[in-house]
Design an enzyme around this catalytic site. Sequence first.
Site, PDB file in Angstrom:
ATOM      1  N   TYR A  98       0.781  -1.182  -0.041  1.00 42.49           N
ATOM      2  CA  TYR A  98      -0.101  -0.187  -0.018  1.00 42.49           C
ATOM      3  C   TYR A  98       0.652   1.292  -0.267  1.00 42.49           C
ATOM      4  O   TYR A  98       1.869   1.271   0.813  1.00 42.49           O
ATOM      5  CB  TYR A  98      -1.200   0.040   1.363  1.00 42.49           C
ATOM      6  CG  TYR A  98      -1.758   1.109   1.554  1.00 42.49           C
ATOM      7  CD1 TYR A  98      -2.836   1.602   0.609  1.00 42.49           C
ATOM      8  CD2 TYR A  98      -1.671   2.070   2.228  1.00 42.49           C
ATOM      9  CE1 TYR A  98      -3.474   2.662   0.587  1.00 42.49           C
ATOM     10  CE2 TYR A  98      -2.274   3.144   2.529  1.00 42.49           C
ATOM     11  CZ  TYR A  98      -3.377   3.486   1.610  1.00 42.49           C
ATOM     12  OH  TYR A  98      -4.092   4.531   1.536  1.00 42.49           O
ATOM     13  N   LYS A 131       4.666   8.902   8.836  1.00 46.45           N
ATOM     14  CA  LYS A 131       4.059   8.556  10.044  1.00 46.45           C
ATOM     15  C   LYS A 131       5.038   8.934  11.192  1.00 46.45           C
ATOM     16  O   LYS A 131       5.007  10.034  11.710  1.00 46.45           O
ATOM     17  CB  LYS A 131       3.906   6.891   9.990  1.00 46.45           C
ATOM     18  CG  LYS A 131       2.984   6.585   9.068  1.00 46.45           C
ATOM     19  CD  LYS A 131       2.395   5.158   9.215  1.00 46.45           C
ATOM     20  CE  LYS A 131       1.241   4.916   8.430  1.00 46.45           C
ATOM     21  NZ  LYS A 131       1.132   4.341   6.959  1.00 46.45           N
ATOM     22  N   ASP A 134       9.243   2.914  -0.399  1.00 47.65           N
ATOM     23  CA  ASP A 134       8.296   3.452   0.614  1.00 47.65           C
ATOM     24  C   ASP A 134       8.582   2.849   1.933  1.00 47.65           C
ATOM     25  O   ASP A 134       8.414   2.203   2.172  1.00 47.65           O
ATOM     26  CB  ASP A 134       6.934   3.114  -0.117  1.00 47.65           C
ATOM     27  CG  ASP A 134       5.538   3.801   0.539  1.00 47.65           C
ATOM     28  OD1 ASP A 134       6.187   4.306   1.708  1.00 47.65           O
ATOM     29  OD2 ASP A 134       4.662   3.646   0.483  1.00 47.65           O
TER      30      ASP A 134
HETATM   31  C1  LIG Z   1       0.625   4.765   5.684  1.00 46.91           C
HETATM   32  C2  LIG Z   1       1.136   4.367   4.299  1.00 46.91           C
HETATM   33  C3  LIG Z   1       1.147   5.420   3.248  1.00 46.91           C
HETATM   34  C4  LIG Z   1       0.034   6.575   3.346  1.00 46.91           C
HETATM   35  O1  LIG Z   1       0.496   7.384   4.394  1.00 46.91           O
HETATM   36  P1  LIG Z   1      -0.941   8.322   4.750  1.00 46.91           P
HETATM   37  O2  LIG Z   1      -0.110   9.432   5.601  1.00 46.91           O
HETATM   38  O3  LIG Z   1      -1.937   7.572   5.413  1.00 46.91           O
HETATM   39  O4  LIG Z   1      -1.416   8.988   3.540  1.00 46.91           O
HETATM   40  C5  LIG Z   1       1.851   5.352   2.293  1.00 46.91           C
HETATM   41  N1  LIG Z   1       2.846   4.286   2.146  1.00 46.91           N
HETATM   42  C6  LIG Z   1       2.959   3.158   3.381  1.00 46.91           C
HETATM   43  C7  LIG Z   1       3.719   2.251   3.282  1.00 46.91           C
HETATM   44  C8  LIG Z   1       1.874   3.272   4.405  1.00 46.91           C
HETATM   45  O5  LIG Z   1       2.188   2.547   5.408  1.00 46.91           O
END
Ligand SMILES: *Cc1c(COP(=O)(O)O)cnc(C)c1O
Length: 431
Positions: A144, A267, A239
């Site tokens: 994701y 995060k 990511d």
């Molecule tokens: C949480 C997450 C996102 C998206 O971040 P948001 O702040 O919710 O938009 C993208 N990539 C990864 C791996 C994530 O865990």
Amino acid sequence: MKLDKSKDLFKRAERKIPGGVNSPVRSFQSIDGTPIFIKRGMGSRIIDVDDNEFIDFVCSWGPLILGHNNQILLDELKVLGENGLSFGLPTEIEVEMAELISEAIPAIEMIRMVNSGTEATMSAIRLSRGYTNRKYILKFDGCYHGHADSLLVSSGSGTLNNGVATSLGLTEDIVANTLVCQYNDLNRVKEIFQQFGMEIACIIVEPVPGNMGVVKPKEGFLLELREICNQYGALLIFDEVITGFRVGYGTVGQQAGVTPDLITLGKIIGAGLPAGAFGGRQEIMEMISPVGGVYQAGTLSGNPMAMGLGFKLLNILKDNPDIYKELEAKAIYLETALNLMIEKYSLPVTINRYQSMISIFFTGEAVECLSDVAKCNLKNFKMFHREVFKKGILLPPSQYESWFLSAAHTNEELDQTIKVCEEAFKVVFDQ
Ligand SMILES: *Cc1c(COP(=O)(O)O)cnc(C)c1O
């Protein structure tokens, strides 16, 4: 357990907010439940509006690595607020934050701040297309990367160039330009590159996926992705929105010895306030406006509150490397105890762990990609979740998530969690 006030709030919320929530996973829909509404958090615990107390393994889905309402961060927030909330003009803290992150992650020669992980990945994808002047991107099923259009594509069968939209509202060309394959399936990646390699702008990957539950890369997988990208002139994007500063003071890429071209963060770098970032090689980052032709902007980007709080948190993590050792020790403690139960009762359950990230999968088989995760018995997961919830343990309300530990979780709380898990296993498997 009384949940009256949460249920009332949820009814009110459903009238004005789609599904009653501002982000779908909060709805508890995937465990056939309704959400609890949170009143406050303290350390490892949260209290809902009905005054039920839970040991919290959601921890805001990752940012709260020190737990809720850490006193040092709360004090910092007050000081920050006194100077003003937002200016839309440069501040010193943005420079300090950029220097600190670049020092921690040398592959980030330059960085741009945004407000969420979604913005970070969306911008990194645009940049990769702008830099390479190519149209395709390659992602992995079950990874994701936020909810930008081109990243909301997955693949049912892994059929080449046949990505399936995960959402309504995506145009066909967007879906067709996102190539998808199973995580850990190098042969498939090579086949795709043989066919489309010179038109692929980037591979984007969670180097340790946390969004299909925790899955680990096979030996050499990340390094091979690096080599394939080199061979075809595509960019490699890690990511690390979850894993950045969670798996250690830095990234999975550093631990694996693989240097991507671009890295996305989120995060933890906001410490609970909205923040994200993307960064990487200077030559690529200088394609971004106002220096280069790839447009990217944000009214609240680099917000001084978020930067100031994130800067404080990163400095705490930098000065106290023991936090990471203790977090991992806690996760190993949980993993070991759960594995003992699995052995003792011969349960069809698999634990995956990377550093302090841990997931329980309700399947007896190894879990190395989304098609393995898809074998999980969701009925068992739901029952397990319900049983531990009743006893004051809040796990992420979905099979497809990592548990998040914080520095505030105590050994006594882990023991309690283990005991409750054993009771829940007995109910689920009727022993
Ligand atoms: C949480 C997450 C996102 C998206 O971040 P948001 O702040 O919710 O938009 C993208 N990539 C990864 C791996 C994530 O865990």
